[in-house]
Design an enzyme around this catalytic site. Structure first.
Site, PDB file in Angstrom:
ATOM      1  CB  CYS A 170      -0.891  -0.003   1.209  1.00  0.00           C
ATOM      2  SG  CYS A 170      -1.887   1.517   1.191  1.00  0.00           S
ATOM      3  CG  HIS A 200      -5.700  -2.638  -0.750  1.00  0.00           C
ATOM      4  ND1 HIS A 200      -4.775  -3.233  -0.091  1.00  0.00           N
ATOM      5  CD2 HIS A 200      -5.511  -1.466  -0.547  1.00  0.00           C
ATOM      6  CE1 HIS A 200      -4.135  -2.382   0.318  1.00  0.00           C
ATOM      7  NE2 HIS A 200      -4.310  -1.102   0.117  1.00  0.00           N
ATOM      8  CD  GLU A 201      -7.287   0.913  -3.015  1.00  0.00           C
ATOM      9  OE1 GLU A 201      -7.521   1.754  -2.165  1.00  0.00           O
ATOM     10  OE2 GLU A 201      -6.419   0.529  -3.310  1.00  0.00           O
ATOM     11  CG  HIS A 213      -7.363   2.270   2.181  1.00  0.00           C
ATOM     12  ND1 HIS A 213      -6.557   2.762   3.190  1.00  0.00           N
ATOM     13  CD2 HIS A 213      -6.598   1.543   1.372  1.00  0.00           C
ATOM     14  CE1 HIS A 213      -5.252   2.500   2.787  1.00  0.00           C
ATOM     15  NE2 HIS A 213      -5.202   1.532   1.652  1.00  0.00           N
TER      16      HIS A 213
END
Length: 136
Positions: free
Chosen positions: A85, A126-127, A130
């Site tokens: 990241c 993954h996003e 976040h």
């Protein structure tokens, strides 16, 4: 506008707020910032550029695709992988899913529901993490 990458773990671990049409400048900033980091980045969330909103961008081939207010509603086929990241140093092991189904809005705030598989599904997960304040 190209924004600097946020490395503040306290900020990155906050749950993002719902995005509205008033956040359209953040979409442009994400597109510009991802383009500036295209050599080492395939996706970004708004909190990575210091904006605590549920907006992500993923590179699908050559095209950057924006998902506003994404929510993963279904996932199948778990596997373990390593990810990096831009906001963090190094790589970490995490669980991802081969196939996901996501509800989101596009840049015009039109609602969509779509299935994604493979690499793009991994990027989206993954996003979305976040957005949830989850770091790998």
């Amino acid at each position: 506008m190209i924004k600097s990458i946020n490395h503040d773990v306290n900020f990155l671990t906050q749950s993002a707020k719902t995005a509205t049409k008033a956040d359209s400048a953040t979409v442009t900033d994400l597109i510009d910032t991802l383009q500036a980091h295209q050599a080492d980045c395939v996706g970004m969330a708004a909190n990575m550029i210091g904006v605590n909103k549920r907006i992500i961008i993923c590179r699908m081939g050559m095209l950057p695709v924006i998902l506003i207010n994404p929510i993963i509603i279904n996932k199948t086929g778990s596997y373990i992988t390593k990810e990096g990241c831009l906001s963090l140093i190094g790589q970490r092991t995490t669980t991802r899913y081969q196939s996901i189904e996501v509800t989101y809005q596009d840049q015009s705030f039109v609602n969509h529901q779509q299935k994604f598989t493979g690499w793009i599904a991994q990027i989206i997960q993954h996003e979305v993490d976040h957005c949830e304040g989850i770091l790998i």
